[in-house]
Design an enzyme around this catalytic site. Structure first.
Site, PDB file in Angstrom:
ATOM      1  N   LYS A 280     -10.646   3.722  -4.946  1.00  0.00           N
ATOM      2  CA  LYS A 280      -9.696   4.420  -5.804  1.00  0.00           C
ATOM      3  C   LYS A 280     -10.134   4.287  -7.258  1.00  0.00           C
ATOM      4  CE  LYS A 280      -5.635   3.676  -2.836  1.00  0.00           C
ATOM      5  NZ  LYS A 280      -5.235   5.072  -2.632  1.00  0.00           N
ATOM      6  N   ARG A 354      -3.121   4.826   8.385  1.00  0.00           N
ATOM      7  CA  ARG A 354      -2.984   5.453   9.714  1.00  0.00           C
ATOM      8  C   ARG A 354      -3.838   4.744  10.745  1.00  0.00           C
ATOM      9  NH1 ARG A 354      -4.794  11.102   7.307  1.00  0.00           N
ATOM     10  NH2 ARG A 354      -3.835  10.106   5.491  1.00  0.00           N
TER      11      ARG A 354
HETATM   12  N1  BES Z   1      -1.566   3.751   0.398  1.00  0.00           N
HETATM   13  C1  BES Z   1      -2.064   5.052   0.170  1.00  0.00           C
HETATM   14  C2  BES Z   1      -0.959   6.106  -0.021  1.00  0.00           C
HETATM   15  C3  BES Z   1      -0.015   5.954  -1.187  1.00  0.00           C
HETATM   16  C4  BES Z   1      -0.031   6.858  -2.232  1.00  0.00           C
HETATM   17  C5  BES Z   1       0.944   4.956  -1.223  1.00  0.00           C
HETATM   18  C6  BES Z   1       0.846   6.744  -3.288  1.00  0.00           C
HETATM   19  C7  BES Z   1       1.825   4.841  -2.277  1.00  0.00           C
HETATM   20  C8  BES Z   1       1.779   5.750  -3.310  1.00  0.00           C
HETATM   21  C9  BES Z   1      -2.938   5.470   1.339  1.00  0.00           C
HETATM   22  O1  BES Z   1      -3.632   4.443   1.962  1.00  0.00           O
HETATM   23  C10 BES Z   1      -3.958   6.400   0.803  1.00  0.00           C
HETATM   24  O2  BES Z   1      -4.768   5.976   0.041  1.00  0.00           O
HETATM   25  N2  BES Z   1      -3.882   7.660   1.239  1.00  0.00           N
HETATM   26  C11 BES Z   1      -4.792   8.658   0.818  1.00  0.00           C
HETATM   27  C12 BES Z   1      -5.196   9.439   2.040  1.00  0.00           C
HETATM   28  C13 BES Z   1      -6.325  10.404   1.820  1.00  0.00           C
HETATM   29  C14 BES Z   1      -7.596   9.646   1.515  1.00  0.00           C
HETATM   30  C15 BES Z   1      -6.496  11.255   3.067  1.00  0.00           C
HETATM   31  C16 BES Z   1      -4.077   9.552  -0.203  1.00  0.00           C
HETATM   32  O3  BES Z   1      -2.882   9.792  -0.040  1.00  0.00           O
HETATM   33  O4  BES Z   1      -4.717   9.970  -1.140  1.00  0.00           O
HETATM   34 MN    MN Z   2      -5.517   4.071   1.080  1.00  0.00          MN
END
Ligand code: BES
Ligand code: MN
Ligand code: ZN
Length: 507
Positions: A280, A354
């Site tokens: 990230k 997931r």
């Molecule tokens: N933990 C995050 C999702 C999230 C986003 C939680 C905002 C709390 C606030 C999850 O693991 C994630 O990183 N999801 C990605 C998925 C994508 C890579 C398909 C996302 O939502 O960007």
């Molecule tokens: Mn994530």
């Protein structure tokens, strides 16, 4: 804080402070407010006439009684328009009152049961809501602060004063339930608020063990070796990059009761989500400690089920790990073999929630449950879709989804249904494996749900995406309620799930 109830007339209470209420637009108050007004020589009527007191929702007036009644102070709280009144307004005004009382430095106060008998609310529901609103509003997280600038006073005692002695048992029962639930929300908030190096998978497991000991639950913690034996390749894949050992937490209420319905609750326990190799951005990285909120909700819900001794077999499953990059970390294009036997192509190591839930959902099958509900801070796309006002809700079973919607309404922890459609499977079809872990940007929240549904086989299942609702930032738009923190962890999900379980037990 101790909450007690007694029968009597509040205007005769000897207390540092008593709380009564006023609906918006009322010119001559009745009931307890009217009695106090009379004792104070029409002071409240005067305030209303002058426009200084209108009864608007959450409006407060603090009056000094100067010996006219035994209480030193009277607080009048506005309930808003009577036709708009509901249970959540009760929580809201109770929280507003509690914060003000604490600010005044008062340690003990008495209140009537706001809203009992109004808008179809029983005194039991209303007293539960007051206990909830009060305790939730008083939450603060000071564990890592050497000094607090908010003052150190804590409220020690709240007394409900109920005019109708026959209703006292209901007031007491409601208050107790509200207190237990609110304290469980506190536990969740604490776990989410803790730094990730405190709230590790090991610490979550330790918390589960302690809850089991205190409340008669059964606890089983799987380590990585045991997970490998079972074949939890998805969870272990995510855990690979971290030095913190992963844990799979199983916490059960009424584990031996074969006669009861079995409900499995699964919560994402990702204690720090850096994204892994699909790292990230560094801006805002501090927020990624919240990614175990679903797991924290599950632990707190099991605590509540134990204390309230709900007549259900409730199973909590928390896959707990960090998601970090390292020389050992799993990589985009890796293929993981999940517990279900399905293989998963990794497109993004940041779509890790997931994966760990996939193994938890497959594990849930062994209980042959009547329902499985999972909670996860799963997708940023859910935040795009619903903002911070509602959690996303999806499910394979209309009846189960309806039950969750109902609990959502009762608790005002809003959840909004999103579609679960087979057509979305196209988006997560893999060239090399059975499924891939990302369907790209379009419909990110529902393709994540579609992914989970492939592992939630053999039982009615629903999923709550709490990514947007579990944390409140100072400058974000979120539901304005006195009992929500600004900023910090909300603990969203606990009240909803407990209500869902209590409704199920009653049906
Ligand atoms: N933990 C995050 C999702 C999230 C986003 C939680 C905002 C709390 C606030 C999850 O693991 C994630 O990183 N999801 C990605 C998925 C994508 C890579 C398909 C996302 O939502 O960007
Ligand atoms: Mn994530
Ligand atoms: Zn995550």
């Amino acid at each position: 804080m101790e909450i007690t109830a007694k029968a009597g007339q509040i205007q005769q209470e000897e207390a540092a402070l008593i709380v009564v209420n006023l609906f918006q637009g009322v010119k001559t108050p009745g009931g307890a407010t009217g009695a106090i007004d009379k004792a104070l020589g029409g002071l409240i009527t005067d305030l209303i006439a002058s426009g200084d007191l209108t009864g608007k929702l959450n409006e407060l007036a603090v009056l000094y009684t100067r010996g006219a009644i035994p209480a030193q102070r009277v607080m009048v709280v506005g309930l808003g328009k009577e036709e708009e009144f509901d249970l959540d307004k009760v929580r809201d005004v109770a929280g507003t009152v509690a914060r003000k009382v604490r600010q005044l430095g008062v340690r003990s106060y008495s209140t009537i049961v706001h809203g009992g008998g109004k808008a179809g609310l029983s005194v039991k529901m209303a007293s539960q809501a007051i206990a909830e609103g009060t305790i939730l509003a008083l939450y603060r997280f000071l564990e890592h602060k050497s000094t607090s600038d908010e003052g150190e006073t804590e409220i020690e005692q709240l007394t409900f004063v109920e005019f109708d002695a026959g209703k006292l048992p209901q007031v007491e029962a409601g208050a107790r339930v509200g207190q237990v639930i609110a304290e469980s929300v506190w536990l969740t908030r604490d776990l989410v608020n803790h730094p990730p190096s405190v709230a590790t998978p090991t610490m979550l497991a330790q918390t589960a063990r302690q809850l089991a000991e205190e409340h008669g639950l059964r606890c089983q913690i799987l380590d990585e070796e045991q997970m490998a034996e079972l074949g939890m390749g998805a969870l272990l894949g995510v855990a690979q990059g971290s030095q913190e050992p992963a844990r799979f937490i199983i916490l059960e209420h009424n584990a031996d009761r074969k006669d009861l319905d079995t409900i499995v609750l699964a919560g994402k326990g990702l204690t720090f989500d850096s994204g892994g190799i699909s790292l990230k951005q560094s801006k805002g990285m501090e927020q990624w400690k919240i990614d175990m909120a679903g797991g924290a909700v599950v632990l707190a819900t099991l605590r509540t089920a134990g204390i309230l001794n709900l007549p259900l077999h409730v199973v909590g499953l928390v896959p707990a790990t960090e998601n970090l990059p390292s020389g050992k970390a799993y990589k985009p294009s890796d293929v993981l073999r999940s517990l279900s036997g399905q293989t998963i192509e990794i497109i993004s190591t940041d779509a890790e929630g997931r994966l760990i839930l996939a193994d938890a959902l497959a594990y849930a099958q062994r209980y042959e449950p009547q329902a499985v509900v999972d909670l996860a801070t799963l997708t940023g796309a859910c935040v795009v879709a619903l903002g911070h006002m509602a959690s996303g809700l999806m499910g394979t079973d209309a009846e189960l989804v309806t039950r969750l919607k109902r609990a959502s309404q009762t608790t005002a922890e809003l959840a909004w249904e999103l579609p679960l459609l087979k057509d979305y499977y196209q988006q997560i079809k893999s060239e090399v494996a059975d499924v891939k872990n990302s369907g790209g940007r379009p419909g990110g929240v529902v393709t994540a749900g579609a992914f989970l549904s492939k592992f939630a086989q053999g039982y009615p299942w629903a999923h709550l995406d709490i990514a947007g609702t579990t944390w409140i930032e100072r400058d974000k738009l979120y539901p304005r309620r006195s009992y929500l923190p600004t900023p910090g962890a909300t603990g969203v999900g606990v009240r909803l799930l407990v209500q869902f379980l209590r409704d199920w037990a009653q049906a």
